[in-house]
Enzyme design. Sequence first.
Site, PDB file in Angstrom:
ATOM      1  N   ARG A  90       6.994  -2.272  -9.829  1.00 33.97           N
ATOM      2  CA  ARG A  90       7.433  -3.368  -8.996  1.00 33.97           C
ATOM      3  C   ARG A  90       8.290  -3.985  -9.866  1.00 33.97           C
ATOM      4  O   ARG A  90       7.991  -4.171 -11.335  1.00 33.97           O
ATOM      5  CB  ARG A  90       6.239  -4.301  -8.985  1.00 33.97           C
ATOM      6  CG  ARG A  90       6.707  -5.534  -8.423  1.00 33.97           C
ATOM      7  CD  ARG A  90       6.844  -5.671  -6.909  1.00 33.97           C
ATOM      8  NE  ARG A  90       7.127  -7.226  -6.524  1.00 33.97           N
ATOM      9  CZ  ARG A  90       6.349  -8.014  -6.086  1.00 33.97           C
ATOM     10  NH1 ARG A  90       5.108  -7.590  -5.759  1.00 33.97           N
ATOM     11  NH2 ARG A  90       6.694  -9.277  -5.617  1.00 33.97           N
ATOM     12  N   ARG A 100       9.866  -3.948  -2.228  1.00 34.91           N
ATOM     13  CA  ARG A 100       9.140  -3.487  -3.237  1.00 34.91           C
ATOM     14  C   ARG A 100       8.101  -2.235  -3.036  1.00 34.91           C
ATOM     15  O   ARG A 100       7.784  -1.939  -1.937  1.00 34.91           O
ATOM     16  CB  ARG A 100       8.288  -4.796  -3.646  1.00 34.91           C
ATOM     17  CG  ARG A 100       7.221  -5.120  -2.720  1.00 34.91           C
ATOM     18  CD  ARG A 100       7.654  -6.099  -1.598  1.00 34.91           C
ATOM     19  NE  ARG A 100       8.586  -7.231  -1.992  1.00 34.91           N
ATOM     20  CZ  ARG A 100       8.185  -8.509  -2.370  1.00 34.91           C
ATOM     21  NH1 ARG A 100       6.675  -8.691  -2.236  1.00 34.91           N
ATOM     22  NH2 ARG A 100       8.706  -9.370  -2.736  1.00 34.91           N
ATOM     23  N   ASP A 103       3.142  -4.565  -3.396  1.00 32.65           N
ATOM     24  CA  ASP A 103       2.862  -6.176  -3.420  1.00 32.65           C
ATOM     25  C   ASP A 103       1.401  -6.244  -3.134  1.00 32.65           C
ATOM     26  O   ASP A 103       0.837  -5.856  -2.311  1.00 32.65           O
ATOM     27  CB  ASP A 103       3.675  -6.848  -2.331  1.00 32.65           C
ATOM     28  CG  ASP A 103       3.547  -8.451  -2.353  1.00 32.65           C
ATOM     29  OD1 ASP A 103       3.356  -8.827  -3.643  1.00 32.65           O
ATOM     30  OD2 ASP A 103       3.447  -8.995  -1.241  1.00 32.65           O
ATOM     31  N   ASP A 105      -1.381  -9.284  -2.725  1.00 29.60           N
ATOM     32  CA  ASP A 105      -1.666 -10.801  -2.585  1.00 29.60           C
ATOM     33  C   ASP A 105      -3.096 -11.060  -2.590  1.00 29.60           C
ATOM     34  O   ASP A 105      -3.918 -10.390  -1.765  1.00 29.60           O
ATOM     35  CB  ASP A 105      -0.888 -11.070  -1.367  1.00 29.60           C
ATOM     36  CG  ASP A 105       0.598 -11.412  -1.697  1.00 29.60           C
ATOM     37  OD1 ASP A 105       1.179 -11.322  -2.805  1.00 29.60           O
ATOM     38  OD2 ASP A 105       1.307 -11.149  -0.588  1.00 29.60           O
TER      39      ASP A 105
HETATM   40  N1  PH2 Z   1       5.756  -9.038   2.032  1.00 28.90           N
HETATM   41  C1  PH2 Z   1       6.810  -9.850   1.813  1.00 28.90           C
HETATM   42  C2  PH2 Z   1       8.064 -10.368   2.506  1.00 28.90           C
HETATM   43  N2  PH2 Z   1       7.898  -9.506   3.797  1.00 28.90           N
HETATM   44  N3  PH2 Z   1       7.183  -8.247   5.575  1.00 28.90           N
HETATM   45  C3  PH2 Z   1       6.273  -7.552   5.871  1.00 28.90           C
HETATM   46  N4  PH2 Z   1       6.267  -7.134   7.209  1.00 28.90           N
HETATM   47  N5  PH2 Z   1       5.214  -7.271   5.239  1.00 28.90           N
HETATM   48  C4  PH2 Z   1       4.992  -7.735   3.996  1.00 28.90           C
HETATM   49  O1  PH2 Z   1       3.972  -7.461   3.195  1.00 28.90           O
HETATM   50  C5  PH2 Z   1       5.954  -8.507   3.331  1.00 28.90           C
HETATM   51  C6  PH2 Z   1       6.966  -8.781   4.248  1.00 28.90           C
HETATM   52  C7  PH2 Z   1       6.624 -10.823   0.520  1.00 28.90           C
HETATM   53  O2  PH2 Z   1       5.375 -10.154  -0.205  1.00 28.90           O
HETATM   54 MG    MG Z   2       3.347 -10.972  -0.345  1.00 27.06          MG
HETATM   55 MG    MG Z   3       2.833 -10.894  -3.888  1.00 27.85          MG
END
Ligand code: PH2
Ligand code: MG
Ligand code: MG
Length: 170
Positions: A90, A100, A103, A105
Amino acid sequence: VAHNGSPQNRAYIGLGSNLADPQAQIMRALGALDRLPGTRVVARSGLYVSRPLADLPQPDYLNAVATVDTALAPHRLLHEMQRIEREQGRVPGGERWAARTIDLDLLIYGQSVIRSASLSVPHPGLSQRDFVLQPLAELAPGLDVPSLGKVHSLLESCPRRGLRRFEASR
Ligand code: PH2
Ligand code: MG
Ligand code: MG
């Protein structure tokens, strides 16, 4: 309480990737989470294909949610998640919502409601994201999201953006 005596907290972690073999990135991150001290990935949702938020010109995402039992405190868990993101290439300091490799979260941590400079739990985007709520509802249908309410009510009022189940191509 786990056998070693440290209390276990149930957390939900969102995973997303839209670069460099997203399916492999998500599987690798699940393995890394499971190897954290005092931490077990006890379940994962199916994989979902979703369009980038804000219709940015970048590849579609693969998203999933994991159920994690952990003895790590929230900020420590977040720190470890950020280390895993770095280890999977990342690139830090990119644009907001840049494409990325991975990610991670921290969506929910037990019953905690945390609003600190480095960590917000439940995750602020949760109620607006079908790619989070659908896999979360799949994992934990009766879940009451702290401060927000039942996962199914949240899903009902969430904007739908054409989420679909990922069909493995092998
Ligand atoms: N994560 C983001 C920004 N946009 N779009 C989708 N479809 N899925 C994601 O996990 C995602 C995103 C920022 O973390
Ligand atoms: Mg995110
Ligand atoms: Mg994040």
